[in-house]
Design a protein around this motif. Structure first.
Motif, short mmCIF file in Angstrom:
data_model
loop_
_atom_site.label_atom_id
_atom_site.label_comp_id
_atom_site.label_asym_id
_atom_site.label_seq_id
_atom_site.Cartn_x
_atom_site.Cartn_y
_atom_site.Cartn_z
N LEU A 11 0.83 -1.21 0.00
CA LEU A 11 0.00 0.00 0.00
C LEU A 11 0.86 1.26 0.00
N ALA A 12 2.01 1.18 0.71
CA ALA A 12 2.90 2.34 0.76
C ALA A 12 3.49 2.66 -0.60
N ARG A 13 3.70 1.59 -1.40
CA ARG A 13 4.27 1.83 -2.74
C ARG A 13 3.22 2.24 -3.76
N ARG A 14 1.96 2.14 -3.38
CA ARG A 14 0.88 2.44 -4.32
C ARG A 14 0.82 3.94 -4.60
N GLY A 15 0.80 4.39 -5.89
CA GLY A 15 0.74 5.80 -6.27
C GLY A 15 -0.69 6.27 -6.45
N PHE A 16 -0.81 7.56 -6.90
CA PHE A 16 -2.13 8.11 -7.18
C PHE A 16 -2.67 7.51 -8.47
N THR A 17 -3.97 7.30 -8.50
CA THR A 17 -4.60 6.87 -9.73
C THR A 17 -4.87 8.10 -10.61
N VAL A 18 -5.20 7.87 -11.86
CA VAL A 18 -5.50 8.96 -12.79
C VAL A 18 -6.68 9.78 -12.29
N ILE A 19 -7.66 9.10 -11.73
CA ILE A 19 -8.86 9.79 -11.23
C ILE A 19 -8.49 10.70 -10.07
N GLU A 20 -7.66 10.18 -9.17
CA GLU A 20 -7.25 10.98 -8.02
C GLU A 20 -6.46 12.22 -8.46
N LEU A 21 -5.54 12.05 -9.41
CA LEU A 21 -4.77 13.18 -9.92
C LEU A 21 -5.68 14.21 -10.57
N THR A 22 -6.67 13.70 -11.32
CA THR A 22 -7.60 14.61 -11.99
C THR A 22 -8.39 15.43 -10.98
N VAL A 23 -8.81 14.78 -9.92
CA VAL A 23 -9.57 15.48 -8.87
C VAL A 23 -8.70 16.55 -8.21
N VAL A 24 -7.44 16.21 -7.90
CA VAL A 24 -6.54 17.17 -7.26
C VAL A 24 -6.30 18.37 -8.17
N ILE A 25 -6.04 18.11 -9.44
CA ILE A 25 -5.81 19.19 -10.40
C ILE A 25 -7.05 20.07 -10.53
N ALA A 26 -8.23 19.44 -10.56
CA ALA A 26 -9.48 20.22 -10.67
C ALA A 26 -9.66 21.12 -9.46
N ILE A 27 -9.30 20.62 -8.29
CA ILE A 27 -9.43 21.43 -7.08
C ILE A 27 -8.48 22.62 -7.13
N ILE A 28 -7.23 22.36 -7.57
CA ILE A 28 -6.24 23.45 -7.67
C ILE A 28 -6.71 24.51 -8.65
N VAL A 29 -7.22 24.09 -9.81
CA VAL A 29 -7.72 25.02 -10.82
C VAL A 29 -8.88 25.84 -10.26
N ALA A 30 -9.79 25.19 -9.52
CA ALA A 30 -10.94 25.90 -8.96
C ALA A 30 -10.49 26.94 -7.94
N VAL A 31 -9.50 26.58 -7.11
CA VAL A 31 -9.00 27.52 -6.11
C VAL A 31 -8.34 28.72 -6.79
N LEU A 32 -7.52 28.44 -7.84
CA LEU A 32 -6.87 29.54 -8.57
C LEU A 32 -7.89 30.44 -9.24
N ALA A 33 -8.95 29.82 -9.79
CA ALA A 33 -9.99 30.60 -10.45
C ALA A 33 -10.69 31.54 -9.47
N LEU A 34 -10.78 31.10 -8.22
CA LEU A 34 -11.40 31.95 -7.20
C LEU A 34 -10.45 33.04 -6.72
N LEU A 35 -9.16 32.70 -6.63
CA LEU A 35 -8.18 33.63 -6.07
C LEU A 35 -7.67 34.65 -7.08
N LEU A 36 -7.57 34.26 -8.36
CA LEU A 36 -6.95 35.13 -9.37
C LEU A 36 -7.64 36.48 -9.50
N PRO A 37 -8.97 36.53 -9.63
CA PRO A 37 -9.60 37.86 -9.72
C PRO A 37 -9.31 38.73 -8.51
N ALA A 38 -9.31 38.11 -7.32
CA ALA A 38 -9.02 38.88 -6.11
C ALA A 38 -7.59 39.39 -6.12
#
Length: 299
Positions: A11-38
């Motif tokens: 389990l320790a050697r197990r990496g992120f799945t594509v779905i998990e990476l996609t979710v993380v990237i989507a969250i980062i993009v959403a946060v930047l989209a909220l912060l950038l105008p400010a």
């Protein structure tokens, strides 16, 4: 039965799945989209504050000049009238005369007053960038056109479009000697300095093709440092200039800020005037003696 220790290692050697990476990237993009105008609003707010401070320093310098010499500086000094928009003549702008009052004594000491500002002995001095003359909201922090550092601010020479001449009604005109007592409308109702929006470089080039000289730098008492209150944020094009006519148009004030621009009034205040200001009111504010005294809530 699977060894628990081995299972934990797997389990320790197990990496992120594509779905998990996609979710993380989507969250980062959403946060930047909220912060950038400010973030952009915060940066523009800081630029606006700096622009206000620049104008406060300039209007304070004008008052210090008047306190010492009992008169405000001429908008431009020259023995010819009207002023031609070309690099010929004495053409010493109010900006040059104000240098000692803007903590630019060394630059002022290098000014050879015996000759015009375009003469070789003055070339080095007037190619120096004066920080207080630069609005930070300009995409070109220290704009240089045709080899000349420009000013983001201009003095008010008239309330309507006209050549720069001794017959103008503004506080900073050709060979003017404005005093407090010659401003009957009151300094709080009179624009002294405002922002200038520089033409795009391709407009300057097109103007040059017509024999025009564009903006001649922060030291030049031409349309480079003098404007009128005929219009606000007027976008002049090469078509507005007649071939061979070097008297104008001079043009009005303009700004890089959204919804309006900053103006320094004779009472020392710096106010934000909106694009939607009544054109008649703007003209009144450029004339210190027209008798029209609008209430402060109108501008």
């Amino acid at each position: 039965m699977t060894n628990p220790i081995r299972r934990l290692k797997m389990l320790a050697r197990r990496g992120f799945t594509v779905i998990e990476l996609t979710v993380v990237i989507a969250i980062i993009v959403a946060v930047l989209a909220l912060l950038l105008p400010a973030m952009l609003k915060a940066r523009e707010a800081a630029r606006r504050t700096q622009c206000q401070n620049n104008l406060k320093q300039i209007i304070l310098g004008l008052h210090n000049y008047a306190e010492q010499r009992h008169v405000f500086p001429p908008g431009v000094v020259d023995d010819q009238s009207p002023i031609l928009q070309e690099p010929i003549g004495y053409h010493a702008s109010w900006t040059v005369q104000l240098l000692p009052f803007l903590d630019q004594t060394n630059v002022s000491n290098g000014w050879d007053r015996s000759v015009g500002i375009y003469t070789g002995s003055n070339a080095q001095i007037f190619n120096y960038v004066i920080p207080v003359f630069a609005c930070p909201s300009n995409s070109e922090p220290n704009p240089i056109r045709f080899g000349h550092p420009q000013s983001s601010y201009a003095g008010c020479y008239n309330d309507s479009e006209a050549p720069i001449d001794m017959t103008n009604v503004g506080v900073l005109t050709l060979n003017s000697s404005t005093r407090y007592e010659t401003i009957p409308d009151g300094t709080s109702h009179t624009i002294f300095i405002g922002e200038v929006r520089l033409p795009e470089p391709d407009v300057d080039i097109a103007m040059a093709d017509l024999g025009q000289h564009g903006l001649l730098g922060w030291a030049s008492g031409t349309r480079a440092t003098l404007r009128n209150t005929s219009q606000f944020n007027q976008k002049l094009t090469a078509a507005d200039f007649a071939e061979g006519d070097l008297t104008g148009p001079v043009g009005g004030f303009g700004s890089y800020h959204e919804d309006g621009g900053y103006f320094a009034f004779g009472d020392g205040s710096v106010r934000f005037l909106h694009d939607s200001i009544d054109p008649a009111l703007l003209r009144d504010l450029g004339n210190p003696a027209d008798g029209n005294l609008p209430s402060a809530d109108k501008f």
